[in-house]
Design a protein around this motif. Sequence first.
Motif, short mmCIF file in Angstrom:
data_model
loop_
_atom_site.label_atom_id
_atom_site.label_comp_id
_atom_site.label_asym_id
_atom_site.label_seq_id
_atom_site.Cartn_x
_atom_site.Cartn_y
_atom_site.Cartn_z
N GLN A 1 25.34 -10.78 -15.67
CA GLN A 1 23.94 -10.47 -15.91
C GLN A 1 23.54 -9.23 -15.13
O GLN A 1 24.01 -9.01 -14.02
CB GLN A 1 23.05 -11.65 -15.51
N LEU A 2 22.65 -8.43 -15.73
CA LEU A 2 22.15 -7.23 -15.10
C LEU A 2 20.79 -7.56 -14.47
O LEU A 2 19.76 -7.52 -15.14
CB LEU A 2 22.02 -6.08 -16.11
N TRP A 3 20.80 -7.89 -13.18
CA TRP A 3 19.58 -8.28 -12.49
C TRP A 3 18.59 -7.12 -12.41
O TRP A 3 17.38 -7.33 -12.34
CB TRP A 3 19.92 -8.79 -11.09
N ALA A 4 19.09 -5.92 -12.38
CA ALA A 4 18.21 -4.75 -12.20
C ALA A 4 17.42 -4.41 -13.46
O ALA A 4 16.50 -3.59 -13.39
CB ALA A 4 19.02 -3.54 -11.77
N VAL A 5 17.78 -5.00 -14.60
CA VAL A 5 17.10 -4.70 -15.87
C VAL A 5 16.52 -6.01 -16.41
O VAL A 5 17.13 -6.66 -17.27
CB VAL A 5 18.05 -4.06 -16.89
N PRO A 6 15.37 -6.44 -15.92
CA PRO A 6 14.78 -7.68 -16.43
C PRO A 6 14.18 -7.48 -17.81
O PRO A 6 13.73 -6.39 -18.16
CB PRO A 6 13.69 -8.00 -15.39
N VAL A 7 14.19 -8.55 -18.59
CA VAL A 7 13.63 -8.52 -19.94
C VAL A 7 12.24 -9.12 -19.89
O VAL A 7 12.05 -10.26 -19.45
CB VAL A 7 14.53 -9.30 -20.92
N SER A 8 11.27 -8.35 -20.33
CA SER A 8 9.88 -8.81 -20.38
C SER A 8 9.53 -9.13 -21.83
O SER A 8 9.47 -8.23 -22.68
CB SER A 8 8.94 -7.73 -19.82
N LEU A 9 9.34 -10.41 -22.12
CA LEU A 9 8.98 -10.80 -23.49
C LEU A 9 7.60 -10.26 -23.86
O LEU A 9 7.35 -9.92 -25.03
CB LEU A 9 9.01 -12.33 -23.62
N ARG A 10 6.71 -10.19 -22.89
CA ARG A 10 5.39 -9.64 -23.17
C ARG A 10 5.47 -8.17 -23.52
O ARG A 10 4.81 -7.71 -24.46
CB ARG A 10 4.49 -9.84 -21.94
N TYR B 1 19.31 2.73 -13.09
CA TYR B 1 18.28 1.86 -13.65
C TYR B 1 17.98 0.76 -12.63
O TYR B 1 18.90 0.12 -12.12
CB TYR B 1 18.72 1.24 -14.97
N ARG B 2 16.70 0.55 -12.36
CA ARG B 2 16.27 -0.52 -11.48
C ARG B 2 14.84 -0.90 -11.83
O ARG B 2 14.10 -0.10 -12.42
CB ARG B 2 16.38 -0.14 -10.01
N SER B 3 14.46 -2.11 -11.46
CA SER B 3 13.11 -2.58 -11.71
C SER B 3 12.19 -2.04 -10.62
O SER B 3 12.32 -2.40 -9.44
CB SER B 3 13.08 -4.11 -11.72
N VAL B 4 11.26 -1.18 -11.00
CA VAL B 4 10.35 -0.58 -10.03
C VAL B 4 9.41 -1.64 -9.45
O VAL B 4 9.17 -1.68 -8.23
CB VAL B 4 9.56 0.56 -10.69
N MET B 5 8.88 -2.50 -10.32
CA MET B 5 7.98 -3.53 -9.84
C MET B 5 8.69 -4.50 -8.90
O MET B 5 8.13 -4.96 -7.90
CB MET B 5 7.38 -4.28 -11.02
N GLY B 6 9.94 -4.82 -9.20
CA GLY B 6 10.69 -5.70 -8.32
C GLY B 6 10.93 -5.06 -6.96
O GLY B 6 10.83 -5.73 -5.91
N ALA B 7 11.24 -3.76 -6.94
CA ALA B 7 11.46 -3.07 -5.66
C ALA B 7 10.17 -3.00 -4.85
O ALA B 7 10.18 -3.18 -3.62
CB ALA B 7 12.01 -1.68 -5.92
N VAL B 8 9.04 -2.76 -5.52
CA VAL B 8 7.75 -2.69 -4.81
C VAL B 8 7.38 -4.06 -4.24
O VAL B 8 6.98 -4.19 -3.06
CB VAL B 8 6.65 -2.18 -5.75
N ALA B 9 7.52 -5.12 -5.06
CA ALA B 9 7.20 -6.46 -4.57
C ALA B 9 8.13 -6.87 -3.43
O ALA B 9 7.69 -7.48 -2.44
CB ALA B 9 7.30 -7.46 -5.73
N GLY B 10 9.41 -6.54 -3.54
CA GLY B 10 10.34 -6.86 -2.46
C GLY B 10 10.02 -6.13 -1.17
O GLY B 10 10.13 -6.70 -0.08
N CYS C 1 20.79 -2.82 -8.86
CA CYS C 1 20.73 -1.50 -9.50
C CYS C 1 21.87 -1.41 -10.50
O CYS C 1 22.90 -2.06 -10.36
CB CYS C 1 20.83 -0.39 -8.45
N VAL C 2 21.67 -0.60 -11.52
CA VAL C 2 22.70 -0.33 -12.53
C VAL C 2 22.92 1.17 -12.58
O VAL C 2 21.97 1.94 -12.78
CB VAL C 2 22.30 -0.86 -13.92
N ARG C 3 24.16 1.60 -12.38
CA ARG C 3 24.52 3.02 -12.44
C ARG C 3 25.57 3.21 -13.52
O ARG C 3 26.52 2.42 -13.62
CB ARG C 3 25.05 3.52 -11.10
N ALA C 4 25.39 4.26 -14.30
CA ALA C 4 26.32 4.53 -15.41
C ALA C 4 26.60 6.03 -15.46
O ALA C 4 25.70 6.85 -15.29
CB ALA C 4 25.72 4.06 -16.74
N ASN C 5 27.86 6.36 -15.68
CA ASN C 5 28.26 7.75 -15.90
C ASN C 5 29.20 7.81 -17.09
O ASN C 5 29.27 6.87 -17.88
CB ASN C 5 28.90 8.34 -14.63
#
Length: 279
Positions: free
Chosen positions: A158-167, A61-70, A115-119
């Motif tokens: 905190q999980l930086w890779a999973v931002p919470v969007s209130l909108r 899991y990762r923020s696609v918009m964050g990766a693109v902006a970065g 990034c967040v990885r889970a197995n």
Amino acid sequence: MSDPQGQDAPGQETPGTDVPAADTPGSAHTAPPDGPALPASAASPAPAATPASPAYADRSYRSVMGAVAGSLLIVLTLWLSIDAMVIGHGRAPWYGLATLVLVLPLVGAYTVWPCVRANQDRLLVRNPLRTVSAPWSEVESIEAALSVELRAGGRKFQLWAVPVSLRQRKRANRRAMIAAGDASQQSSGRGRGRTGGDDRFPVGGPGLRSRGGSGATGYGASETPRAWADQVVDELRELADAAEGRESAVGTVSVAWTWWLIAPIVVGAVALVVLFATS
């Protein structure tokens, strides 16, 4: 004793002769096999081996918009810094080099790296400056409020890779309310009798309220709409529940600093401070 013709009387047997035994009525007489007996391992097939549990790849899991902006910021930083180092005069090349060393890992650490990885055994959280590895036995809770928080081993991360969007959450809640209202209206029997319309198309016409009923193809047909951060939290909780009691999911929480990102950030910041102080 024998009779005058030398024949035995009924019920007598001639000495030295064997009389074959008669088969018992109703029982089958099985002849012995002609060949040698097969060993037990060859006679009965070996039981099939129990297949091992399937191995699944890590969920990422990762923020696609964050990766693109970065990525865009990294490209812009490279362009400006290299331009200053190539055609700059005086201290401009040194400013460009120090800015490149500072900004490049700093932007990458907060946008592309998280990034967040889970197995099935553990949860790996890559934050900008720390990497947290927590087995599911140590995970206490995963909550999504203003941010996604993990409690493991008595500590909070905190999980930086999973931002919470209130909108996005508000939009999902609105869609869920509309879908629930459409489903309740269609199941209440409003149709031909009270409104005079067709039961196939409730009030509003075809297409306006066809998303929430049975057989619909809109967002209310399969499941309740959820924000992306809430969906990630639900999946991580399911993995935690499934790993309960598994031996491979037992361990301790480990936290490691990402020194290979922290070191160039510190060097670039110190270089800029020295350049500004001596200018």
